[in-house]
Scaffold this active site. Structure first.
Site, short mmCIF file in Angstrom:
data_model
loop_
_atom_site.label_atom_id
_atom_site.label_comp_id
_atom_site.label_asym_id
_atom_site.label_seq_id
_atom_site.Cartn_x
_atom_site.Cartn_y
_atom_site.Cartn_z
N ARG A 201 32.34 49.87 -13.69
CA ARG A 201 33.04 49.18 -14.46
C ARG A 201 34.23 51.04 -13.49
O ARG A 201 35.06 51.56 -13.80
CB ARG A 201 34.08 49.87 -15.27
CG ARG A 201 33.46 50.64 -16.12
CD ARG A 201 33.21 50.69 -17.58
NE ARG A 201 31.64 50.24 -18.50
CZ ARG A 201 31.75 49.21 -19.28
NH1 ARG A 201 32.20 50.02 -20.52
NH2 ARG A 201 30.34 49.05 -19.79
N ASN A 202 33.10 52.42 -13.58
CA ASN A 202 33.61 53.78 -12.98
C ASN A 202 33.81 53.70 -12.10
O ASN A 202 34.90 54.59 -11.34
CB ASN A 202 32.00 53.96 -14.05
CG ASN A 202 32.04 54.77 -15.59
OD1 ASN A 202 32.75 55.10 -16.18
ND2 ASN A 202 31.07 53.73 -15.54
N PHE B 217 33.58 54.99 -29.67
CA PHE B 217 33.96 54.76 -31.07
C PHE B 217 32.34 55.09 -32.02
O PHE B 217 32.42 55.10 -33.04
CB PHE B 217 34.00 53.29 -31.29
CG PHE B 217 34.98 52.75 -29.77
CD1 PHE B 217 35.94 53.19 -29.82
CD2 PHE B 217 34.35 51.57 -29.49
CE1 PHE B 217 37.04 52.41 -29.44
CE2 PHE B 217 35.37 51.13 -28.49
CZ PHE B 217 36.81 52.32 -28.52
N ALA C 180 26.47 43.51 -17.38
CA ALA C 180 26.45 42.47 -18.80
C ALA C 180 26.41 41.17 -17.78
O ALA C 180 26.18 40.13 -18.64
CB ALA C 180 27.72 43.19 -19.54
N LYS D 252 36.29 50.36 -21.68
CA LYS D 252 36.39 51.72 -21.63
C LYS D 252 35.73 52.29 -21.01
O LYS D 252 34.53 51.54 -20.33
CB LYS D 252 36.27 52.56 -22.95
CG LYS D 252 37.01 52.32 -24.24
CD LYS D 252 38.17 52.49 -24.68
CE LYS D 252 39.26 52.04 -25.17
NZ LYS D 252 40.56 52.40 -24.98
N LYS E 76 24.72 58.84 -14.51
CA LYS E 76 24.60 57.76 -13.79
C LYS E 76 25.97 57.52 -13.75
O LYS E 76 26.09 57.50 -12.64
CB LYS E 76 23.61 56.89 -13.76
CG LYS E 76 23.92 55.73 -14.72
CD LYS E 76 24.82 54.42 -14.87
CE LYS E 76 25.09 53.77 -16.38
NZ LYS E 76 26.30 52.90 -15.97
N GLN F 119 33.59 54.68 -18.96
CA GLN F 119 32.22 55.04 -19.54
C GLN F 119 31.98 57.24 -19.22
O GLN F 119 31.10 56.72 -19.36
CB GLN F 119 30.89 54.42 -19.14
CG GLN F 119 30.36 53.26 -20.32
CD GLN F 119 31.12 53.87 -21.48
OE1 GLN F 119 30.27 54.23 -22.24
NE2 GLN F 119 32.36 53.73 -22.52
N LYS G 298 25.65 54.25 -23.19
CA LYS G 298 25.84 55.08 -22.50
C LYS G 298 26.75 55.80 -22.02
O LYS G 298 27.46 56.10 -21.12
CB LYS G 298 25.50 54.24 -20.46
CG LYS G 298 24.64 53.13 -20.62
CD LYS G 298 23.78 52.14 -19.41
CE LYS G 298 22.99 51.78 -19.26
NZ LYS G 298 22.75 51.19 -18.66
N1 LIG Z 1 29.36 46.00 -19.91
C1 LIG Z 1 27.66 46.61 -19.26
O1 LIG Z 1 27.91 45.94 -17.99
C2 LIG Z 1 26.81 47.71 -19.97
C3 LIG Z 1 25.74 47.72 -19.69
C4 LIG Z 1 24.39 48.08 -19.78
C5 LIG Z 1 25.09 48.97 -21.18
N2 LIG Z 1 26.62 49.12 -21.64
C6 LIG Z 1 26.71 50.48 -22.48
O2 LIG Z 1 27.11 49.23 -23.62
C7 LIG Z 1 28.43 49.63 -24.35
C8 LIG Z 1 29.12 49.26 -24.64
O3 LIG Z 1 29.25 48.68 -23.46
P1 LIG Z 1 31.37 48.41 -22.91
O4 LIG Z 1 31.99 48.58 -22.91
O5 LIG Z 1 30.71 47.22 -22.06
O6 LIG Z 1 31.33 46.40 -24.34
P2 LIG Z 1 32.54 46.30 -24.87
O7 LIG Z 1 34.31 47.22 -24.11
O8 LIG Z 1 32.23 44.97 -24.49
O9 LIG Z 1 32.44 46.46 -26.49
C9 LIG Z 1 31.32 46.95 -27.30
C10 LIG Z 1 31.93 46.20 -29.07
O10 LIG Z 1 33.08 47.64 -28.94
C11 LIG Z 1 34.03 46.91 -29.97
N3 LIG Z 1 34.62 47.51 -30.02
C12 LIG Z 1 36.28 47.45 -29.44
N4 LIG Z 1 36.53 48.56 -29.60
C13 LIG Z 1 36.07 48.91 -31.61
C14 LIG Z 1 36.33 50.25 -32.13
N5 LIG Z 1 37.94 50.74 -31.85
N6 LIG Z 1 35.75 50.82 -32.85
C15 LIG Z 1 34.64 50.24 -32.97
N7 LIG Z 1 33.92 49.10 -32.26
C16 LIG Z 1 34.54 48.49 -31.23
C17 LIG Z 1 33.57 45.70 -29.41
O11 LIG Z 1 34.20 44.91 -30.30
C18 LIG Z 1 32.25 45.05 -29.65
O12 LIG Z 1 31.95 44.07 -29.99
C19 LIG Z 1 28.70 51.39 -23.09
O13 LIG Z 1 27.91 52.51 -24.05
C20 LIG Z 1 27.94 50.57 -21.62
O14 LIG Z 1 27.89 51.66 -20.77
C21 LIG Z 1 26.54 48.69 -20.92
O1 LIG Z 2 30.27 49.05 -15.60
P1 LIG Z 2 29.05 50.23 -15.75
O2 LIG Z 2 29.59 51.44 -14.39
O3 LIG Z 2 29.31 51.23 -17.16
O4 LIG Z 2 28.07 49.50 -15.40
C1 LIG Z 2 27.33 48.89 -16.50
C2 LIG Z 2 26.05 49.16 -16.64
O5 LIG Z 2 25.60 50.53 -17.19
C3 LIG Z 2 25.06 48.89 -15.16
O6 LIG Z 2 23.76 49.46 -16.02
#
Ligand SMILES: NC(=O)c1ccc[n+]([C@@H]2O[C@H](COP(=O)([O-])OP(=O)(O)OC[C@H]3O[C@@H](n4cnc5c(N)ncnc54)[C@H](O)[C@@H]3O)[C@@H](O)[C@H]2O)c1
Ligand SMILES: O=P(O)(O)OC[C@H](O)CO
Length: 249
Positions: free
Chosen positions: A182-183, A10, A66, A211, A118, A213, A33
């Site tokens: 998740r991956n 996004f 998270a 989604k 990763k 990653q 990431k």
């Molecule tokens: N979830 C984890 O455990 C975790 C941990 C560390 C880093 N990350 C990284 O953080 C990033 C986001 O994490 P996630 O995937 O868990 O997030 P998520 O799926 O929880 O979404 C995060 C945000 O994206 C927004 N979103 C959804 N659809 C959208 C759209 N069409 N346009 C704009 N915004 C939109 C959501 O409203 C939400 O606020 C990723 O790059 C991930 O790799 C995630």
């Molecule tokens: O769910 P993943 O595989 O994107 O991992 C979440 C975080 O990046 C872990 O640090």
């Protein structure tokens, strides 16, 4: 201070909606990431944010599932910064809590690429789990993966520091992702289903709106195969697996 934390898919639209609306002295940090893969080559998300908005962008990466942070279980993270140590200290102060320990490292590219690459290793770990190949094989995948992440990082940016791979953004994130991410989970299901169900279908069914990653489009898959030959070769059923993935994507 602007914090970017969305799936990398996004970022393009988000940046476009912010152009012209952000002060030039604003500071950004990306927790994303992922990576933009363009024909001309890979582009870091922090670089993309900087270029689109004309502001400086640091990164925060690490072993940070998270759900566990939400439960206030202890974890640590790494802030990757460029030249401004003061800004790095501000980010550290902002994110630090008694259960979240943040360390600054002057290596934006190394820290961000660790968080991105990763995800590739996690897909391989998921295949290992789905094919019941065992813990020794999974440990080998993690070791190969980390080593090849370092090689690839240095290929892209010679400035990347070896020490970054020993921070939370490096070895710790590879481990947590290969066990709890998740991956890994979706790749395991993909392998268990013998490649008969696509990544897209499994993502929609298993991730509740999150989604993957990693990009499973053919061009990105080809990039993955090109840059991680050893990692993928290490999966002994590779030829069958490659056919399944290529057919799927
Ligand atoms: N979830 C984890 O455990 C975790 C941990 C560390 C880093 N990350 C990284 O953080 C990033 C986001 O994490 P996630 O995937 O868990 O997030 P998520 O799926 O929880 O979404 C995060 C945000 O994206 C927004 N979103 C959804 N659809 C959208 C759209 N069409 N346009 C704009 N915004 C939109 C959501 O409203 C939400 O606020 C990723 O790059 C991930 O790799 C995630
Ligand atoms: O769910 P993943 O595989 O994107 O991992 C979440 C975080 O990046 C872990 O640090």
């Amino acid at each position: 201070m602007l914090v970017f934390v969305t799936p990398h898919q996004f970022i393009d639209n988000i940046c476009k909606s912010l152009v012209g609306k952000v002060r030039s002295d604003a500071e950004a940090i990306s927790l994303i990431k992922g990576m933009e893969v363009k024909i001309e080559g890979p582009c870091l998300i922090s670089t993309y944010i900087s270029e689109q908005l004309g502001i400086n962008c640091s990164v925060l990466m690490g072993a940070n599932l998270a759900s566990e942070i939400a439960e206030e279980k202890f974890s640590e993270a790494t802030v990757g910064y460029g030249n401004n140590r003061e800004i790095a200290e501000q980010w550290v102060q902002l994110f630090t809590t008694p259960y979240f320990m943040v360390t600054p490292v002057q290596d934006v590219e190394g820290v961000e690429l660790c968080g991105t690459l990763k995800n590739v290793v996690a897909i391989a770990a998921g295949f290992v789990d789905g094919l019941d190949m065992g813990n020794n094989t999974k440990a080998a995948i993690i070791r190969f993966g980390l080593r090849e992440m370092r090689e690839f990082c240095k290929l892209l940016f010679s400035s990347v520091k070896d020490d970054s791979f020993f921070e939370s953004c490096g070895v710790a994130d590879v481990i947590t992702t290969c066990f709890g991410g998740r991956n890994r989970k979706v790749a395991e299901a993909f392998a268990k289903n013998g490649g008969k169900r696509s990544f897209y279908e499994l993502e929609a069914e298993m991730l509740q709106g999150q989604k993957l990653q990693i990009n499973t489009f053919p061009s990105s898959f080809q990039l993955m195969v090109n840059v991680f030959p050893g990692l993928l070769m290490a999966i002994h059923t590779s030829s069958r697996l490659f056919q399944l993935i290529e057919r799927d994507s």
